[in-house]
Design an enzyme around this catalytic site. Structure first.
Site, PDB file in Angstrom:
ATOM      1  N   TRP A  41       0.816  -1.218   0.000  1.00 22.28           N
ATOM      2  CA  TRP A  41       0.000   0.000   0.000  1.00 22.28           C
ATOM      3  C   TRP A  41       0.851   1.271   0.000  1.00 22.28           C
ATOM      4  CZ3 TRP A  41      -0.432  -4.022   3.433  1.00 22.28           C
ATOM      5  CH2 TRP A  41       0.286  -3.916   4.623  1.00 22.28           C
ATOM      6  N   GLU A  54      -5.321   0.545   6.188  1.00 20.01           N
ATOM      7  CA  GLU A  54      -5.410   1.041   7.567  1.00 20.01           C
ATOM      8  C   GLU A  54      -6.400   0.224   8.388  1.00 20.01           C
ATOM      9  OE1 GLU A  54      -3.473   2.993   9.012  1.00 20.01           O
ATOM     10  OE2 GLU A  54      -2.426   3.875   7.318  1.00 20.01           O
ATOM     11  N   GLN A  59      -5.183  -3.867  14.802  1.00 19.68           N
ATOM     12  CA  GLN A  59      -5.138  -5.126  15.577  1.00 19.68           C
ATOM     13  C   GLN A  59      -4.457  -6.277  14.837  1.00 19.68           C
ATOM     14  OE1 GLN A  59      -6.707  -4.709  18.502  1.00 19.68           O
ATOM     15  NE2 GLN A  59      -8.244  -3.166  18.096  1.00 19.68           N
ATOM     16  N   THR A  60      -3.861  -6.057  13.677  1.00 17.06           N
ATOM     17  CA  THR A  60      -3.282  -7.185  12.936  1.00 17.06           C
ATOM     18  C   THR A  60      -1.886  -6.807  12.434  1.00 17.06           C
ATOM     19  OG1 THR A  60      -5.539  -7.645  12.216  1.00 17.06           O
ATOM     20  CG2 THR A  60      -3.806  -8.890  11.138  1.00 17.06           C
ATOM     21  N   LEU A  97      -8.851 -12.972   9.545  1.00 17.36           N
ATOM     22  CA  LEU A  97      -8.256 -11.720  10.047  1.00 17.36           C
ATOM     23  C   LEU A  97      -8.834 -11.342  11.409  1.00 17.36           C
ATOM     24  CD1 LEU A  97      -7.974  -9.099   7.143  1.00 17.36           C
ATOM     25  CD2 LEU A  97      -6.138  -9.992   8.541  1.00 17.36           C
ATOM     26  N   GLY A  98     -10.035 -11.843  11.712  1.00 20.23           N
ATOM     27  CA  GLY A  98     -10.662 -11.541  12.999  1.00 20.23           C
ATOM     28  C   GLY A  98     -11.268 -10.147  13.044  1.00 20.23           C
ATOM     29  N   TYR A  99     -11.891  -9.841  14.177  1.00 22.89           N
ATOM     30  CA  TYR A  99     -12.542  -8.532  14.367  1.00 22.89           C
ATOM     31  C   TYR A  99     -13.404  -8.177  13.155  1.00 22.89           C
ATOM     32  CZ  TYR A  99      -9.162  -8.209  18.136  1.00 22.89           C
ATOM     33  OH  TYR A  99      -8.419  -8.458  19.247  1.00 22.89           O
ATOM     34  N   TYR A 137      -8.219   8.586  13.695  1.00 23.27           N
ATOM     35  CA  TYR A 137      -6.953   8.067  13.184  1.00 23.27           C
ATOM     36  C   TYR A 137      -7.065   7.676  11.707  1.00 23.27           C
ATOM     37  CZ  TYR A 137      -3.452   4.857  11.771  1.00 23.27           C
ATOM     38  OH  TYR A 137      -2.497   4.256  11.013  1.00 23.27           O
ATOM     39  N   ASP A 155      -1.599   6.987  16.485  1.00 24.89           N
ATOM     40  CA  ASP A 155      -1.958   5.610  16.831  1.00 24.89           C
ATOM     41  C   ASP A 155      -1.011   5.172  17.949  1.00 24.89           C
ATOM     42  OD1 ASP A 155       0.464   5.282  15.576  1.00 24.89           O
ATOM     43  OD2 ASP A 155      -0.190   3.666  14.244  1.00 24.89           O
ATOM     44  N   CYS A 216      17.612   2.313  19.813  1.00 21.18           N
ATOM     45  CA  CYS A 216      17.977   3.738  19.866  1.00 21.18           C
ATOM     46  C   CYS A 216      19.240   4.031  19.052  1.00 21.18           C
ATOM     47  CB  CYS A 216      18.166   4.183  21.310  1.00 21.18           C
ATOM     48  SG  CYS A 216      16.669   3.932  22.296  1.00 21.18           S
ATOM     49  N   CYS A 219      18.218   5.158  15.715  1.00 26.33           N
ATOM     50  CA  CYS A 219      17.111   6.118  15.683  1.00 26.33           C
ATOM     51  C   CYS A 219      17.565   7.459  15.093  1.00 26.33           C
ATOM     52  CB  CYS A 219      16.583   6.328  17.088  1.00 26.33           C
ATOM     53  SG  CYS A 219      15.232   7.517  17.134  1.00 26.33           S
TER      54      CYS A 219
HETATM   55 FE1  SF4 Z   1      15.090   5.312  21.287  1.00 24.35          FE
HETATM   56 FE2  SF4 Z   1      14.474   6.933  19.257  1.00 24.35          FE
HETATM   57 FE3  SF4 Z   1      12.558   5.692  20.592  1.00 24.35          FE
HETATM   58 FE4  SF4 Z   1      13.920   7.605  21.769  1.00 24.35          FE
HETATM   59  S1  SF4 Z   1      12.562   7.835  20.012  1.00 24.35           S
HETATM   60  S2  SF4 Z   1      13.358   5.643  22.670  1.00 24.35           S
HETATM   61  S3  SF4 Z   1      15.922   7.305  20.886  1.00 24.35           S
HETATM   62  S4  SF4 Z   1      14.144   4.699  19.366  1.00 24.35           S
END
Ligand code: SF4
Length: 376
Positions: A41, A54, A59-60, A97-99, A137, A155, A216, A219
């Site tokens: 999608w 969406e 739930q899936t 798929l349920g629900y 949403y 969400d 992290c 991130c």
């Molecule tokens: Fe870790 Fe980024 Fe989530 Fe912060 S936003 S908890 S740095 S993954």
């Protein structure tokens, strides 16, 4: 960081603002462009396809949704095709798929779109929210991705990212807190690219800032994250208090005639509190210790049947949200199947699995076929 304040809220949510916001947005959008998953999608602006994805994704898991999504579109390629289809075909395509209320609402909304909007998904938030099953949403996701409407989505994934960025410690689902999170999400939205932005926030939550062990180190917005700075990334957001599990016993009758045909019903009065998702089911009733007696009474009252023989079949387990259900199927041989009540439909036992039913009904059918060394 700036804060977004709403009346009567417990604590502020601090999110990047000003020059920081520019860096934050750029970093996340670049990461999304480079790392986004190839999903069927993605890349479409067709509101029907976006809406369908969406709804299925509620739930899936993504991996479970993909084959259903592709098959559903082959069967119902447009809103018009979905609106015209018989309900049982739509439920059949959804089976597994349920629900199922999602599928029913999807089709009801498709019919509204055809009837009131000329077959086009409405472009305003107000009109979208009037469609059955479309909440804030879903409306924001479809309108932002399909039409570029500047509406932020919120969400569970996005809420978790925001909660960690701002080190929010309390229950995110409190109404006042949720409104704050909506305001914070709206404050971060890139107005010129709302669709890409929303998908980027959701993707970050789904693939990097995951519930248990956020990555992290990968991130793109780690420098803005308060939870990470405080070492709280794995403890925030706080777990919601779980509803205590409820144990439910459910006696179900597999009525069987000499041709190995059985009957499924759609009762007006549901003696199971919705445990069969209001789909075709075996006659069933919630029961206490003496399941056979409860079932006999139920068959007498609901179907007009005196069940002399009730042969216990293998039990099965089933879970519906907080309810742990023990399914207690009984084989009930009959001379003639009841066809006059609860919209009864007669079919060979072996075909129940192919009928649009909930997974609980399919478990009962399998139990009857497994335990089926009986003489009728
Ligand atoms: Fe870790 Fe980024 Fe989530 Fe912060 S936003 S908890 S740095 S993954």
């Amino acid at each position: 960081m700036s804060s977004v304040r709403t009346k009567n809220t417990p604590r502020e949510i601090a999110v990047p603002a000003g020059a920081e916001l520019t860096v934050f947005r750029r970093g996340l959008l670049r990461w999304f462009e480079a790392r986004k998953r190839a999903l069927p999608w993605r890349g479409t602006r067709d509101p029907y396809r976006i809406w369908l994805s969406e709804v299925m994704l509620q739930q899936t898991r993504v991996a479970a949704v993909i084959p259903y999504y592709e098959r559903f579109l082959r069967l119902f390629p447009t809103v018009g095709a979905l609106a015209r289809a018989p309900e049982h075909e739509v439920l059949e395509a959804w089976a597994g798929l349920g629900y199922y209320s999602r599928a029913r609402n999807l089709q009801r909304a498709a019919r509204e779109i055809v009837r009131r909007h000329g077959g086009q998904f409405p472009k305003t938030l107000e009109a979208a929210l009037e469609l059955p099953g479309v909440g804030r949403y879903t409306a924001a996701a479809v309108l932002s991705i399909a039409f570029g409407a500047p509406l932020a989505v919120l969400d569970g994934n996005v809420a978790r990212v925001l909660a960690r960025l701002a080190a929010v410690r309390d229950d995110l689902r409190q109404p006042a807190r949720w409104r704050q999170l909506e305001a914070a999400a709206q404050g971060l939205l890139v107005p010129r690219e709302p669709g890409a932005w929303n998908q980027a926030m959701m993707e970050l939550g789904a693939t990097v800032c995951t519930p248990r062990t956020p990555a992290c180190g990968e991130c793109p917005v780690v420098r803005f994250c308060r939870a990470r700075a405080m070492g709280l990334q794995e403890t925030l957001p706080a777990k919601r208090e779980k509803r205590a599990p409820e144990n439910v016993r459910l006696a179900a009758a597999v009525l069987l005639d000499a041709q190995r045909r059985t009957v499924l019903v759609k009762p007006e009065y549901d003696a199971t509190d919705g445990l069969f998702s209001r789909m075709w089911q075996f006659p069933a009733v919630r029961c206490g210790k003496d399941a056979a007696s409860a079932l006999r009474r139920h068959l007498r009252d609901a179907q007009g049947i005196e069940a002399a023989d009730c042969v216990a079949l293998p039990q099965a387990r089933h879970a519906v949200t907080y309810r742990r259900v023990t399914l207690l199927p009984f084989l009930v041989p009959v001379d003639a199947l009841p066809t006059k009540r609860d919209g009864a439909t007669v079919l060979p036992l072996e075909e129940v699995e192919r009928w649009p039913t909930s997974s609980a009904t399919r478990k009962i059918a399998r139990s009857a076929m497994r335990g089926g060394e009986w003489e009728i």
